[in-house]
Write a protein that holds these residues in place. Structure first.
Motif, short mmCIF file in Angstrom:
data_model
loop_
_atom_site.label_atom_id
_atom_site.label_comp_id
_atom_site.label_asym_id
_atom_site.label_seq_id
_atom_site.Cartn_x
_atom_site.Cartn_y
_atom_site.Cartn_z
N ARG A 29 -13.80 -33.64 -35.08
CA ARG A 29 -13.59 -34.81 -34.23
C ARG A 29 -14.67 -35.87 -34.43
O ARG A 29 -15.07 -36.58 -33.52
CB ARG A 29 -13.46 -34.40 -32.77
CG ARG A 29 -12.14 -33.68 -32.51
CD ARG A 29 -12.04 -33.09 -31.14
NE ARG A 29 -12.88 -31.91 -30.99
CZ ARG A 29 -12.56 -30.70 -31.44
NH1 ARG A 29 -11.42 -30.48 -32.06
NH2 ARG A 29 -13.38 -29.69 -31.27
N LYS A 30 -15.17 -35.96 -35.67
CA LYS A 30 -16.16 -36.96 -36.04
C LYS A 30 -15.72 -37.58 -37.38
O LYS A 30 -14.82 -37.05 -38.05
CB LYS A 30 -17.53 -36.30 -36.24
CG LYS A 30 -18.16 -35.75 -34.97
CD LYS A 30 -18.93 -36.84 -34.31
CE LYS A 30 -19.60 -36.54 -32.99
NZ LYS A 30 -19.44 -35.37 -32.25
N ILE A 31 -16.38 -38.67 -37.78
CA ILE A 31 -16.10 -39.27 -39.09
C ILE A 31 -17.17 -38.81 -40.07
O ILE A 31 -18.36 -39.04 -39.86
CB ILE A 31 -16.12 -40.81 -39.02
CG1 ILE A 31 -15.06 -41.32 -38.03
CG2 ILE A 31 -15.92 -41.42 -40.41
CD1 ILE A 31 -15.11 -42.81 -37.79
N THR A 32 -16.74 -38.13 -41.14
CA THR A 32 -17.67 -37.71 -42.18
C THR A 32 -17.32 -38.43 -43.47
O THR A 32 -16.16 -38.43 -43.88
CB THR A 32 -17.60 -36.19 -42.40
OG1 THR A 32 -17.98 -35.54 -41.19
CG2 THR A 32 -18.54 -35.76 -43.54
N ILE A 33 -18.31 -39.06 -44.08
CA ILE A 33 -18.06 -39.78 -45.32
C ILE A 33 -18.73 -39.07 -46.49
O ILE A 33 -19.91 -38.70 -46.41
CB ILE A 33 -18.52 -41.25 -45.20
CG1 ILE A 33 -17.59 -41.94 -44.20
CG2 ILE A 33 -18.50 -41.94 -46.58
CD1 ILE A 33 -17.64 -43.40 -44.13
N VAL A 396 -13.63 -39.06 -45.21
CA VAL A 396 -13.38 -40.21 -46.06
C VAL A 396 -14.22 -40.14 -47.33
O VAL A 396 -15.43 -39.90 -47.25
CB VAL A 396 -13.73 -41.54 -45.33
CG1 VAL A 396 -13.27 -42.74 -46.12
CG2 VAL A 396 -13.14 -41.56 -43.93
N VAL A 397 -13.59 -40.32 -48.49
CA VAL A 397 -14.35 -40.50 -49.72
C VAL A 397 -14.51 -42.00 -49.90
O VAL A 397 -13.52 -42.73 -49.92
CB VAL A 397 -13.59 -39.90 -50.93
CG1 VAL A 397 -14.34 -40.19 -52.23
CG2 VAL A 397 -13.42 -38.39 -50.75
N GLU A 398 -15.72 -42.49 -49.97
CA GLU A 398 -15.91 -43.95 -49.93
C GLU A 398 -17.25 -44.36 -50.56
O GLU A 398 -18.23 -43.61 -50.49
CB GLU A 398 -15.84 -44.42 -48.47
CG GLU A 398 -15.91 -45.90 -48.24
CD GLU A 398 -14.83 -46.69 -48.97
OE1 GLU A 398 -15.16 -47.23 -50.04
OE2 GLU A 398 -13.66 -46.78 -48.50
N HIS A 399 -17.27 -45.54 -51.19
CA HIS A 399 -18.51 -46.07 -51.78
C HIS A 399 -19.01 -47.30 -51.06
O HIS A 399 -20.12 -47.74 -51.30
CB HIS A 399 -18.25 -46.47 -53.24
CG HIS A 399 -17.82 -45.35 -54.09
ND1 HIS A 399 -18.68 -44.36 -54.49
CD2 HIS A 399 -16.63 -45.04 -54.62
CE1 HIS A 399 -18.03 -43.49 -55.24
NE2 HIS A 399 -16.78 -43.87 -55.32
N ASP A 400 -18.15 -47.91 -50.25
CA ASP A 400 -18.51 -49.19 -49.64
C ASP A 400 -19.55 -49.00 -48.54
O ASP A 400 -19.30 -48.32 -47.55
CB ASP A 400 -17.23 -49.84 -49.07
CG ASP A 400 -17.49 -51.25 -48.60
OD1 ASP A 400 -18.55 -51.49 -48.00
OD2 ASP A 400 -16.62 -52.11 -48.83
N ASP A 408 -20.29 -40.80 -38.67
CA ASP A 408 -21.13 -39.99 -37.80
C ASP A 408 -22.01 -39.08 -38.66
O ASP A 408 -23.08 -38.67 -38.26
CB ASP A 408 -20.24 -39.10 -36.90
CG ASP A 408 -19.36 -39.95 -36.01
OD1 ASP A 408 -19.90 -40.78 -35.26
OD2 ASP A 408 -18.12 -39.79 -36.08
N HIS A 409 -21.47 -38.77 -39.86
CA HIS A 409 -22.16 -37.83 -40.72
C HIS A 409 -21.89 -38.24 -42.18
O HIS A 409 -20.76 -38.58 -42.51
CB HIS A 409 -21.59 -36.42 -40.46
CG HIS A 409 -22.34 -35.33 -41.14
ND1 HIS A 409 -23.64 -35.01 -40.81
CD2 HIS A 409 -21.98 -34.48 -42.13
CE1 HIS A 409 -24.04 -34.00 -41.57
NE2 HIS A 409 -23.05 -33.66 -42.39
#
Ligand code: ADP
Ligand code: ADP
Ligand code: ZN
Ligand code: ZN
Length: 752
Positions: A29-33, A396-400, A408-409
Motif C-alpha cells: 500500500r505504498k509507491i515503490t520505484i 513503478v519502473v521509472e527514470h524520471d 515512498d520507497h
C-alpha cells in the motif's frame, strides 16, 4: 500481534537473468520505484520475478480442469516470494483493436454516453444500444458503422490551379471534347476561364457537389434541356454508390484511380444512422460529443440539466475527469485506439483501472512518464498517489527524477548493466538516494548545462502550410547538418509534424522509432544486425562444413522447436506463452551442430554471449564494427541470441540506431530515443547523435527529456498546449534563447 512482514512483499534469493541472489522487502500500500541503468535488472525483479509469481499464483486458484488449459508458468528463480497480492500490469503495449475499438469503448465511457442519450436525448429514439455503432440498429447503413467508405480522391479528381477550360476537372467523364465537359461549358452556369482556386466557396460547392437540375442550353443552334450536376456528386452516384463489381472491367480500370477510402459521405465519419444522430442534448448529438476533445466535453456534460440523468452525468464526468487528470484532455472519445502512442495507451489503461473498484491489488507500471512533457508529470504523480490511497501497492519502473521524487520507497538496481548489475545498490527515501553515491543519486544532483556553441546549419528543409490533425497552417524550416530537437507538451503536434507531414515528403529519411522489430519470432540482435551471417561463415570455414548448418532455420536446427528454442502455447483467452524447448534446452541447435567449435566455443555458446563478451572474443573486422555499434548505444549487456521479443521498445530503438549508424549524408528521425534510458545513459546517446551530425547527417529528434533539449543546436517548440489548443510553432531557436521565450512551456521548465 501481527507479523510486520505482512506489511511487505518479501523476496529472497532472486536469481532471474542477471540477478545476484537479490533479497528485498517492498512495502505494501505504498509507491515503490525501481530505478538504475538500463540492463541492471529492474525488469528481472519487477516483471520476471514479482509479476510472474503473481500470475502463477492466480492460475493456481483455478480448478485442475481449467489449469490443464493454462500454461504452466514456471516458478521464478528465487528462494521465496511472499505476501503477494494480485498483480495488474499496465505496460506500454499499444492498444490494437481495429476501427471498432476507440478511446470511448476502451475506457468504458461510450456505454455511459449512450445511456445518457437514451434518457435525456430529444427526440427520444429508443434504448441505449441504438446509440452504438456496433449495433445493427444504430450503425450507419452506408458504411456499416466504420465511419469510412469509398469516396472520390480529390487530389486525383480536381486541379485547383486551373480553370475549367484548362482542364481543372480531371475525372474521366470530363476529358477534352467529352459530352459532359461540353455541356458544362455550354450551360453557362460557371465561369470557365477562372481558376478554381479563385472560385468562392459557394461556386466551388455548386461545381463539385451541386444537386442535379435541368438547364436550357444552346447546342448546335438548337435549344435543349440538359441535366447539370456537381461533378463529384455525379461521379459518386454513377460509380461509387453502385456496386463496382457490376461494371465492365474497362470502366472499373478507368475509375479506380479516382477512388480512395475516406470519411463516409453519409454519416461524415460519425458511424451512426441518421435516426440516431437526430437525437440531441443541448443541441449536440452523440457523435458531436464523441468528436469533442475531452477537456471541452466535460464542460458540456456538466451543463446538462436533467434530473432523470443526474447519476449518469456524475458517472460520466468522474471518468472524463480521470482522462483530464492524466493529461489526455486533448483526445476525443471517437479516436481509434490503434492510433494512440505507447505512452498514451498506457495512460488510457491507467484510467480504466482508476475507475474500477479493485483494492489491495499490486499495480505494476513500466516507465509511465514516456511521452509526457515535464509540465504534465505531476498529473501522473497524482494518479499514482490516488491508486495508492485506494489501498493498492504501486510498483513503478521509472527514470524520471520528478516521478522518483513521489516514491515512498526507492530501489536502485546496479551498479551497472548485465553481469555487472543485478544487485540492489540503494534502498530508501529520495534524500537518501541523493546522498547514496550511486550513479542514479549522483546524476540527480547534476545541474543542467545549456549548449552554448551551437552548430551552424548548411541549409534547410521546409514544411509549408501543414494542416494535418491539429496543425494550424504550420510553416517551419528544419536546419540541415545540425541536431534539431522538436519539443512541446503531449498532443501539441510533434509527431504529426515530423512523422506524418515531414516524413511523407522525405521518404529517404532513416526513421528510428520504438516499434517492435518483430521481423520474425526467430530474430535476435545477431540476425538483425547481420552479425550472424559473418559468424556462420567463420564457423563454416573453421570446421570445413556448410555454413547452412549454423542457421537456426535450416537442417541444423532442433527439430522439436524448429530452431525457436521455445515452444509457444497459444491460448485464445490469454496472451500466448513461451516455454523452453525440452529437447535442446533453448539452445536451438541439434547436438551434431554443437560439436563444431570456433576458438573453443559452439554456435550456441556464441549466441549466449553478451555484446561485451563477444567484443572480447571476436577479431573479425566486420563483426567487431557491428558489435561496437551495439556497445556505443549502451547495449553491452544484451546477449546476441536474445529474442527480439524480450527487448523493450527503447532497446529496439537503440538496436535500429546501432544498425544504421554507419550511413552517411542522411536525415535521421528519432522518436523519444531516451525511453528506457537511465540518466547516466543519456550522455552516451547524446554522444552518438553528435557523432552522426559531425559525420554530415541531419538529426531530428522528438524529445521531452530536458538534458537532450538543453544540448540541441536548434529547437522547435510546438504548442502552446495540446489538441486544438496546440498545433503552432511557439518557438524556433537555440537552447539559450528558449529560456527567454514567453510562450514556451518548455522554456519555462528548462529555466527552472
Ligand atoms: P532493466 O529492466 O534494468 O533494463 P533487465 O532486467 O531487462 O534490465 O535485464 C537485466 C539483464 O538480464 C540484462 O543483461 C538483460 O540482457 C538480461 N535479460 C533480460 N531478459 C532476458 C531474457 N528473456 N533472456 C535472457 N536475458 C535476459
Ligand atoms: P504529440 O506528438 O505532440 O504528442 P500528436 O502529433 O500525436 O502530438 O497529436 C497532435 C494532435 O493530433 C492531437 O490532438 C491528437 O489527438 C491528434 N492526432 C494525432 N494522431 C491522430 C490520428 N491518427 N487521428 C486523429 N487525430 C490524431
Ligand atoms: Zn457512414
Ligand atoms: Zn529445441
Amino acid at each position: 500481534m501481527t507479523d510486520s512482514n505482512q506489511e511487505y512483499i518479501v523476496i529472497s534469493g532472486a536469481r532471474e537473468n542477471n540477478l545476484k541472489e537479490v533479497s528485498l522487502r517492498i512495502p505494501k500500500r505504498k509507491i515503490t520505484i525501481f530505478t538504475g541503468v538500463s540492463g541492471s535488472g529492474k525488469s528481472s525483479i519487477v516483471f520476471d520475478t514479482i509479476a510472474a509469481e503473481s500470475t502463477r499464483l492466480l492460475n493456481e486458484n483455478f480448478s485442475m480442469f481449467v489449469r490443464n488449459f493454462l500454461p504452466r508458468v514456471p516458478q521464478p528463480d528465487a528462494d521465496a516470494i511472499e505476501n503477494l497480492s494480485m498483480a495488474v500490469i499496465v505496460d506500454q503495449k499499444r492498444l490494437g483493436g481495429g476501427s471498432h475499438s476507440t478511446m470511448g469503448t476502451i475506457t468504458d465511457i461510450s456505454p455511459i454516453l449512450r445511456l445518457l442519450f437514451s434518457r435525456a436525448g430529444q427526440p427520444h429514439v429508443g434504448p441505449a444500444h441504438m446509440f452504438s455503432f456496433n449495433d445493427p440498429q444504430g450503425m450507419c447503413p452506408e458504411c456499416n458503422g466504420l465511419g469510412r467508405s469509398l469516396v472520390v480522391d480529390m487530389k486525383m479528381a480536381i486541379d485547383m490551379s486551373k480553370s475549367i477550360k484548362e482542364g481543372a476537372i480531371l475525372l474521366p467523364d470530363y476529358k477534352a471534347n467529352s459530352f459532359d465537359l461540353s455541356m458544362l461549358i455550354e450551360s453557362g452556369t460557371f465561369d470557365i476561364d477562372k481558376k478554381l482556386s479563385d472560385y468562392s466557396k459557394d461556386e466551388l460547392n455548386e461545381l463539385l457537389y451541386g444537386k442535379a437540375r435541368k438547364v436550357e442550353v444552346q447546342f448546335m443552334s438548337k435549344a435543349m434541356n440538359v441535366t447539370v450536376e456537381g461533378c463529384i456528386e455525379k461521379f459518386t452516384n454513377k460509380y461509387i454508390r453502385r456496386d463496382i463489381k457490376t461494371m465492365s472491367e474497362r470502366t472499373q480500370k478507368a475509375v479506380m484511380p479516382y477512388i480512395i477510402e475516406g470519411v463516409c459521405s453519409s454519416c461524415h465519419g460519425a458511424r451512426l444512422s441518421q435516426a440516431t444522430l437526430s437525437s440531441k442534448i443541448n443541441g449536440y448529438n452523440i457523435a458531436d460529443l464523441a468528436a469533442m476533445e475531452v477537456g471541452q466535453l466535460i464542460r458540456v456534460v456538466r451543463e446538462i440539466d436533467s434530473p432523470v440523468a443526474a447519476s449518469i452525468i456524475k458517472a460520466l464526468t468522474d471518468r472524463l475527469q480521470h482522462l483530464v487528470d492524466i493529461g489526455l484532455d486533448y483526445l476525443t472519445l471517437d479516436r481509434e485506439t490503434d492510433t494512440l502512442s505507447g505512452g498514451e495507451s498506457q495512460r488510457v489503461k491507467m484510467v480504466k483501472h482508476l475507475s474500477g473498484s479493485l483494492v489491495d491489488v499490486t499495480y505494476i507500471f513500466d516507465e509511465p512518464s514516456v511521452g509526457l512533457h515535464p509540465r504534465d508529470v505531476h498529473r501522473l504523480n497524482e494518479l499514482l498517489l490516488k491508486l495508492r490511497d485506494k489501498g493498492n501497492t504501486v510498483i513503478v519502473v521509472e527514470h524520471d527524477p520528478d516521478v522518483i521524487k513521489v516514491a515512498d520507497h526507492i530501489v536502485d538496481v546496479g551498479p551497472l548493466a548485465g553481469s555487472r548489475g543485478g544487485n540492489i545498490v540503494f534502498e530508501g527515501s529520495f534524500p537518501g538516494l541523493l546522498q547514496s553515491g550511486t550513479l542514479t543519486g549522483d546524476h540527480m544532483k547534476r545541474p543542467l548545462q545549456l549548449k552554448q556553441a551551437c552548430r551552424q546549419p548548411n541549409g534547410k528543409l521546409s514544411i509549408n502550410n501543414a494542416t494535418l490533425h491539429n496543425l494550424n497552417n504550420v510553416s517551419v524550416d528544419i536546419p540541415t547538418s545540425v541536431l534539431t530537437v522538436v519539443t512541446g507538451v503531449a498532443g501539441s503536434g510533434k509527431s504529426t509534424l515530423i512523422n506524418d507531414v515531414f516524413l511523407s515528403s522525405h521518404t529517404d529519411a532513416i526513421v528510428i522509432d520504438q516499434s517492435a522489430i518483430g521481423v520474425s519470432s526467430r530474430s535476435n540482435p545477431a540476425t538483425y544486425t547481420g552479425i550472424m551471417d559473418d559468424v556462420r561463415k567463420a564457423f563454416a570455414s573453421a570446421n570445413k562444413v556448410n555454413q547452412g548448418l549454423f542457421s537456426f532455420n535450416s537442417k541444423g536446427a532442433c527439430e522439436n522447436c524448429g530452431g525457436q528454442g521455445v515452444i509457444s502455447i497459444d491460448l485464445s483467452f490469454l496472451d500466448s506463452v513461451d516455454l523452453p524447448c525440452e529437447v535442446c534446452g533453448g539452445r536451438r541447435f541439434k547436438e551434431e551442430v554443437l560439436v563444431y567449435k570456433l576458438n573453443g566455443k559452439s554456435i550456441a555458446d556464441v549466441l549466449e554471449m553478451t555484446v561485451e563478451q563477444a567484443l572480447e572474443f571476436f577479431e573479425l573486422k566486420e563483426v567487431v564494427r557491428k558489435l561496437q555499434a551495439l556497445s556505443d548505444v549502451g547495449l553491452t549487456y544484451i546477449t546476441l541470441g536474445q529474442p527480439m521479443s524480450t527487448l523493450s521498445g527503447g532497446e529496439c530503438q537503440r538496436i535500429k540506431l546501432a544498425s544504421e549508424l554507419h550511413k552517411k549524408g542522411s536525415i535521421y528521425v528519432m522518436d523519444e530515443p531516451t525511453t528506457g534510458l537511465h540518466m547516466s545513459d543519456i550522455g552516451h546517446l547524446l554522444e552518438i547523435m553528435n557523432r552522426l551530425v559531425d559525420a554530415g547527417n541531419t538529426v531530428i529528434v522528438i524529445e521531452h527529456n530536458l538534458e537532450v533539449i538543453s544540448q540541441a543546436d536548434w529547437l522547435i517548440d510546438m504548442g502552446p498546449d495540446g489538441g486544438s489548443k496546440g498545433g503552432q510553432v511557439v518557438f524556433e531557436g537555440t537552447p539559450t534563447d528558449i529560456i527567454h521565450a514567453e510562450r514556451s512551456i518548455t522554456g519555462k521548465y528548462l529555466r527552472s
